[in-house]
Scaffold this motif. Structure first.
Motif, PDB file in Angstrom:
ATOM      1  N   ALA A  28       1.957   6.296  12.701  1.00 38.35           N
ATOM      2  CA  ALA A  28       0.862   5.655  11.793  1.00 38.35           C
ATOM      3  C   ALA A  28       1.371   5.042  10.717  1.00 38.35           C
ATOM      4  CB  ALA A  28       0.262   7.003  11.107  1.00 38.35           C
ATOM      5  N   ASP A  29       0.461   4.039  10.059  1.00 37.13           N
ATOM      6  CA  ASP A  29       0.909   3.354   8.971  1.00 37.13           C
ATOM      7  C   ASP A  29       1.346   4.267   7.981  1.00 37.13           C
ATOM      8  OD1 ASP A  29      -0.164   2.049   5.939  1.00 37.13           O
ATOM      9  OD2 ASP A  29       0.231   0.587   7.480  1.00 37.13           O
ATOM     10  N   GLN A  30       2.607   3.694   7.418  1.00 36.63           N
ATOM     11  CA  GLN A  30       3.522   4.144   6.374  1.00 36.63           C
ATOM     12  C   GLN A  30       2.813   4.459   4.846  1.00 36.63           C
ATOM     13  OE1 GLN A  30       4.189   1.359   7.787  1.00 36.63           O
ATOM     14  NE2 GLN A  30       5.167  -0.188   6.091  1.00 36.63           N
ATOM     15  N   GLY A  31       1.682   3.747   4.794  1.00 36.78           N
ATOM     16  CA  GLY A  31       0.970   3.992   3.740  1.00 36.78           C
ATOM     17  C   GLY A  31       1.503   3.215   2.475  1.00 36.78           C
ATOM     18  N   LEU A  32       0.340   2.920   1.424  1.00 37.33           N
ATOM     19  CA  LEU A  32       0.463   2.026   0.262  1.00 37.33           C
ATOM     20  C   LEU A  32       1.864   2.423  -0.777  1.00 37.33           C
ATOM     21  CD1 LEU A  32      -0.217  -0.468  -1.108  1.00 37.33           C
ATOM     22  CD2 LEU A  32      -1.995   1.026  -2.428  1.00 37.33           C
ATOM     23  N   ALA A  33       1.922   3.690  -0.814  1.00 35.09           N
ATOM     24  CA  ALA A  33       2.992   4.300  -1.658  1.00 35.09           C
ATOM     25  C   ALA A  33       4.413   4.125  -1.065  1.00 35.09           C
ATOM     26  CB  ALA A  33       2.927   5.774  -1.957  1.00 35.09           C
ATOM     27  N   PHE A  34       4.664   4.104   0.038  1.00 32.63           N
ATOM     28  CA  PHE A  34       6.108   3.721   0.828  1.00 32.63           C
ATOM     29  C   PHE A  34       6.160   2.197   0.766  1.00 32.63           C
ATOM     30  CE2 PHE A  34       9.036   3.263   4.321  1.00 32.63           C
ATOM     31  CZ  PHE A  34       9.945   4.393   3.801  1.00 32.63           C
ATOM     32  N   ASP A  35       5.039   1.457   0.843  1.00 31.60           N
ATOM     33  CA  ASP A  35       5.171   0.048   0.684  1.00 31.60           C
ATOM     34  C   ASP A  35       5.868  -0.479  -0.621  1.00 31.60           C
ATOM     35  OD1 ASP A  35       4.603  -0.621   3.346  1.00 31.60           O
ATOM     36  OD2 ASP A  35       2.385  -0.894   2.866  1.00 31.60           O
ATOM     37  N   VAL A  36       5.290   0.331  -1.493  1.00 33.06           N
ATOM     38  CA  VAL A  36       5.894  -0.117  -3.186  1.00 33.06           C
ATOM     39  C   VAL A  36       7.259   0.349  -2.990  1.00 33.06           C
ATOM     40  CG1 VAL A  36       5.519   0.679  -5.428  1.00 33.06           C
ATOM     41  CG2 VAL A  36       3.440   0.215  -4.113  1.00 33.06           C
ATOM     42  N   ALA A  37       7.555   1.509  -2.577  1.00 32.35           N
ATOM     43  CA  ALA A  37       9.031   1.931  -2.567  1.00 32.35           C
ATOM     44  C   ALA A  37      10.036   1.028  -1.938  1.00 32.35           C
ATOM     45  CB  ALA A  37       9.158   3.283  -2.059  1.00 32.35           C
ATOM     46  N   VAL A  38       9.574   0.591  -0.871  1.00 30.68           N
ATOM     47  CA  VAL A  38      10.775  -0.262  -0.034  1.00 30.68           C
ATOM     48  C   VAL A  38      10.679  -1.682  -0.828  1.00 30.68           C
ATOM     49  CG1 VAL A  38      10.479   0.796   2.102  1.00 30.68           C
ATOM     50  CG2 VAL A  38       8.988  -0.957   1.741  1.00 30.68           C
ATOM     51  N   HIS A  39       9.495  -2.082  -1.469  1.00 33.98           N
ATOM     52  CA  HIS A  39       9.780  -3.392  -2.084  1.00 33.98           C
ATOM     53  C   HIS A  39      10.458  -3.243  -3.546  1.00 33.98           C
ATOM     54  CE1 HIS A  39       5.970  -5.060  -0.323  1.00 33.98           C
ATOM     55  NE2 HIS A  39       6.775  -6.104  -0.615  1.00 33.98           N
ATOM     56  N   VAL A  40      10.657  -2.163  -3.856  1.00 34.44           N
ATOM     57  CA  VAL A  40      11.430  -1.617  -5.100  1.00 34.44           C
ATOM     58  C   VAL A  40      12.804  -1.706  -4.617  1.00 34.44           C
ATOM     59  CG1 VAL A  40      12.125   0.046  -6.947  1.00 34.44           C
ATOM     60  CG2 VAL A  40       9.665  -0.387  -6.693  1.00 34.44           C
ATOM     61  N   GLY A  41      13.007  -1.010  -3.541  1.00 29.46           N
ATOM     62  CA  GLY A  41      14.341  -1.197  -3.103  1.00 29.46           C
ATOM     63  C   GLY A  41      14.968  -2.655  -2.973  1.00 29.46           C
ATOM     64  N   THR A  42      14.262  -3.319  -2.251  1.00 27.74           N
ATOM     65  CA  THR A  42      14.766  -4.830  -1.929  1.00 27.74           C
ATOM     66  C   THR A  42      14.828  -5.490  -3.050  1.00 27.74           C
ATOM     67  OG1 THR A  42      12.573  -5.520  -1.349  1.00 27.74           O
ATOM     68  CG2 THR A  42      13.851  -4.967   0.442  1.00 27.74           C
ATOM     69  N   LEU A  43      14.265  -5.307  -4.329  1.00 30.34           N
ATOM     70  CA  LEU A  43      14.126  -5.955  -5.463  1.00 30.34           C
ATOM     71  C   LEU A  43      15.478  -5.727  -6.078  1.00 30.34           C
ATOM     72  CD1 LEU A  43      12.775  -7.896  -7.627  1.00 30.34           C
ATOM     73  CD2 LEU A  43      11.403  -5.880  -8.568  1.00 30.34           C
ATOM     74  N   ILE A  44      15.589  -4.348  -6.253  1.00 31.46           N
ATOM     75  CA  ILE A  44      16.934  -3.892  -6.902  1.00 31.46           C
ATOM     76  C   ILE A  44      18.108  -4.468  -5.927  1.00 31.46           C
ATOM     77  CG2 ILE A  44      18.347  -1.764  -7.042  1.00 31.46           C
ATOM     78  CD1 ILE A  44      15.838   0.091  -7.404  1.00 31.46           C
ATOM     79  N   ALA A  45      18.046  -4.525  -4.754  1.00 29.36           N
ATOM     80  CA  ALA A  45      19.356  -5.135  -4.001  1.00 29.36           C
ATOM     81  C   ALA A  45      19.378  -6.607  -4.541  1.00 29.36           C
ATOM     82  CB  ALA A  45      19.004  -4.970  -2.424  1.00 29.36           C
ATOM     83  N   SER A  66      13.138 -15.126  -4.290  1.00 29.50           N
ATOM     84  CA  SER A  66      12.268 -13.988  -4.048  1.00 29.50           C
ATOM     85  C   SER A  66      11.990 -13.022  -4.896  1.00 29.50           C
ATOM     86  CB  SER A  66      13.144 -13.284  -2.929  1.00 29.50           C
ATOM     87  OG  SER A  66      14.321 -12.705  -3.344  1.00 29.50           O
ATOM     88  N   ILE A  67      13.054 -13.009  -6.083  1.00 20.22           N
ATOM     89  CA  ILE A  67      12.753 -12.019  -7.106  1.00 20.22           C
ATOM     90  C   ILE A  67      11.501 -11.965  -7.820  1.00 20.22           C
ATOM     91  CG2 ILE A  67      13.630 -11.332  -9.302  1.00 20.22           C
ATOM     92  CD1 ILE A  67      16.467 -12.297  -8.211  1.00 20.22           C
ATOM     93  N   PRO A  68      10.837 -13.206  -8.323  1.00 25.15           N
ATOM     94  CA  PRO A  68       9.576 -13.009  -8.893  1.00 25.15           C
ATOM     95  C   PRO A  68       8.596 -12.616  -7.785  1.00 25.15           C
ATOM     96  CG  PRO A  68      10.421 -15.036  -8.825  1.00 25.15           C
ATOM     97  CD  PRO A  68      11.478 -14.525  -8.315  1.00 25.15           C
ATOM     98  N   VAL A  69       8.907 -12.943  -6.735  1.00 25.89           N
ATOM     99  CA  VAL A  69       7.545 -12.941  -5.510  1.00 25.89           C
ATOM    100  C   VAL A  69       7.542 -11.431  -5.355  1.00 25.89           C
ATOM    101  CG1 VAL A  69       7.010 -13.182  -3.028  1.00 25.89           C
ATOM    102  CG2 VAL A  69       7.625 -15.253  -4.531  1.00 25.89           C
ATOM    103  N   ILE A  70       8.745 -10.652  -4.923  1.00 25.63           N
ATOM    104  CA  ILE A  70       8.837  -9.364  -4.552  1.00 25.63           C
ATOM    105  C   ILE A  70       8.461  -8.474  -5.918  1.00 25.63           C
ATOM    106  CG2 ILE A  70      10.283  -7.370  -3.956  1.00 25.63           C
ATOM    107  CD1 ILE A  70      11.926  -9.380  -2.497  1.00 25.63           C
ATOM    108  N   LEU A  71       8.707  -8.978  -7.114  1.00 23.58           N
ATOM    109  CA  LEU A  71       8.287  -8.024  -8.236  1.00 23.58           C
ATOM    110  C   LEU A  71       6.743  -8.237  -8.361  1.00 23.58           C
ATOM    111  CD1 LEU A  71       9.078  -6.721 -10.818  1.00 23.58           C
ATOM    112  CD2 LEU A  71       9.119  -8.897 -11.852  1.00 23.58           C
ATOM    113  N   MET A  72       6.258  -9.429  -8.131  1.00 21.20           N
ATOM    114  CA  MET A  72       4.710  -9.487  -8.244  1.00 21.20           C
ATOM    115  C   MET A  72       4.206  -8.736  -7.058  1.00 21.20           C
ATOM    116  SD  MET A  72       3.946 -13.341  -9.627  1.00 21.20           S
ATOM    117  CE  MET A  72       5.073 -14.191  -8.562  1.00 21.20           C
ATOM    118  N   ALA A  73       4.489  -8.781  -5.977  1.00 20.86           N
ATOM    119  CA  ALA A  73       4.014  -8.077  -4.760  1.00 20.86           C
ATOM    120  C   ALA A  73       4.166  -6.592  -5.173  1.00 20.86           C
ATOM    121  CB  ALA A  73       4.919  -8.151  -3.540  1.00 20.86           C
ATOM    122  N   GLY A  74       5.114  -6.118  -5.622  1.00 20.42           N
ATOM    123  CA  GLY A  74       5.555  -4.594  -6.234  1.00 20.42           C
ATOM    124  C   GLY A  74       4.338  -4.066  -7.001  1.00 20.42           C
ATOM    125  N   VAL A  75       4.184  -5.109  -7.964  1.00 23.74           N
ATOM    126  CA  VAL A  75       3.273  -4.815  -9.239  1.00 23.74           C
ATOM    127  C   VAL A  75       1.741  -4.645  -8.608  1.00 23.74           C
ATOM    128  CG1 VAL A  75       2.204  -5.600 -11.274  1.00 23.74           C
ATOM    129  CG2 VAL A  75       4.581  -5.727 -11.038  1.00 23.74           C
TER     130      VAL A  75
END
Length: 265
Positions: free
Chosen positions: A37-54, A192-201
């Protein structure tokens, strides 16, 4: 979702976010092949945060210098750092405009397997062409102009179409404009940093308004796994890209696109 699924999906996101192979193409495979099933919005936010941290952690010294230079530019102090910071901002503008205008249409109409398979193959071939024809040129980021940054930014906006690969098409544009492989990759990762940040927000704001139940264990798992895997990918890619070139990723994209086509048959 189980922890196995959370680890697997976060690993996919971390491994594919910065490689020129399209994360969206990979993220539809578990549902197609395994029926997840779809992983859900919260998980999408989490992996965006993870890649941004990286990406911020890998380029932490550069990010600090760019941020300091950008802030100093408001007091009239201009240098190479402030110039690069403004180029990254200009390169982000097209994606912001395209996202505001077309994100909902793309989400509703272009997330099919057929579209993702087509773009995975087509933009893979374009990456091969740019790498073969222009990779010997060695323009540096210090020579990058505002016009060139905007062109790379337009390429990044096109990456809103699933299967395109944000990193892939921005590196393609960078190579076409004369940047060397390492320089094209570096600018792609930094922008990618501002784009991932804005997508996460943006996704975080939607999450706040939604009624989705948050499983914090899955979220922490997603952040940690995506951050570690993405950091390792960036570090390895930056070390080998000049010697290896883009051909292995092009061949992988072609194979992946064919797999997606076979799944539709």
């Amino acid at each position: 979702m189980t922890y196995i699924e959370a680890i697997f999906l976060a690993l996919i996101q971390g491994l594919t976010e910065f490689l020129p192979i399209s994360s969206s193409a990979h993220l539809i495979l578990p549902s197609q092949l395994l029926g997840w099933a779809d992983q859900g919005l919260a998980f999408d936010v989490a992996v965006h945060v993870g890649t941004l941290i990286a990406v911020v952690w890998y380029f932490k010294q550069t990010v600090w210098e760019l941020l300091r230079g950008w802030l100093q530019s408001f007091s009239g102090q201009h240098g190479s750092d402030s110039r690069m910071a403004w180029l990254i901002i200009w390169a982000t503008v097209p994606a912001v405009i395209a996202g505001l205008l077309f994100a909902d249409v793309i989400e509703a109409s272009l997330r099919s397997t057929a579209v993702i398979a087509t773009t995975t193959i087509a933009f893979g071939i374009l990456l091969w062409w740019a790498d073969r024809r222009y990779a010997q040129q060695q323009q540096t980021l210090a020579q990058l102009t505002v016009k060139q940054a905007l062109i790379i930014g337009v390429a990044q906006a096109i990456a809103l179409i699933p299967g395109t690969s944000r990193s892939g098409i921005t590196m393609t544009a960078g190579l076409w404009l004369g940047l060397g492989r390492e320089q094209a990759a570096r600018f792609s990762f930094l922008m990618s940093i501002p784009v991932i940040l804005m997508a996460g927000v943006y996704e975080g704001a939607k999450l706040v308004r939604s009624d989705e139940v948050i499983h914090w264990g899955f979220l922490v798992t997603g952040i940690v796994v995506s951050a570690v895997s993405a950091y390792l990918v960036i570090a390895l890619f930056m070390r080998v890209i000049e010697r290896m070139g883009m051909l292995p990723f092009v061949l992988y994209r072609l194979a992946l696109g064919l797999v997606l086509i076979l799944l539709m048959v």
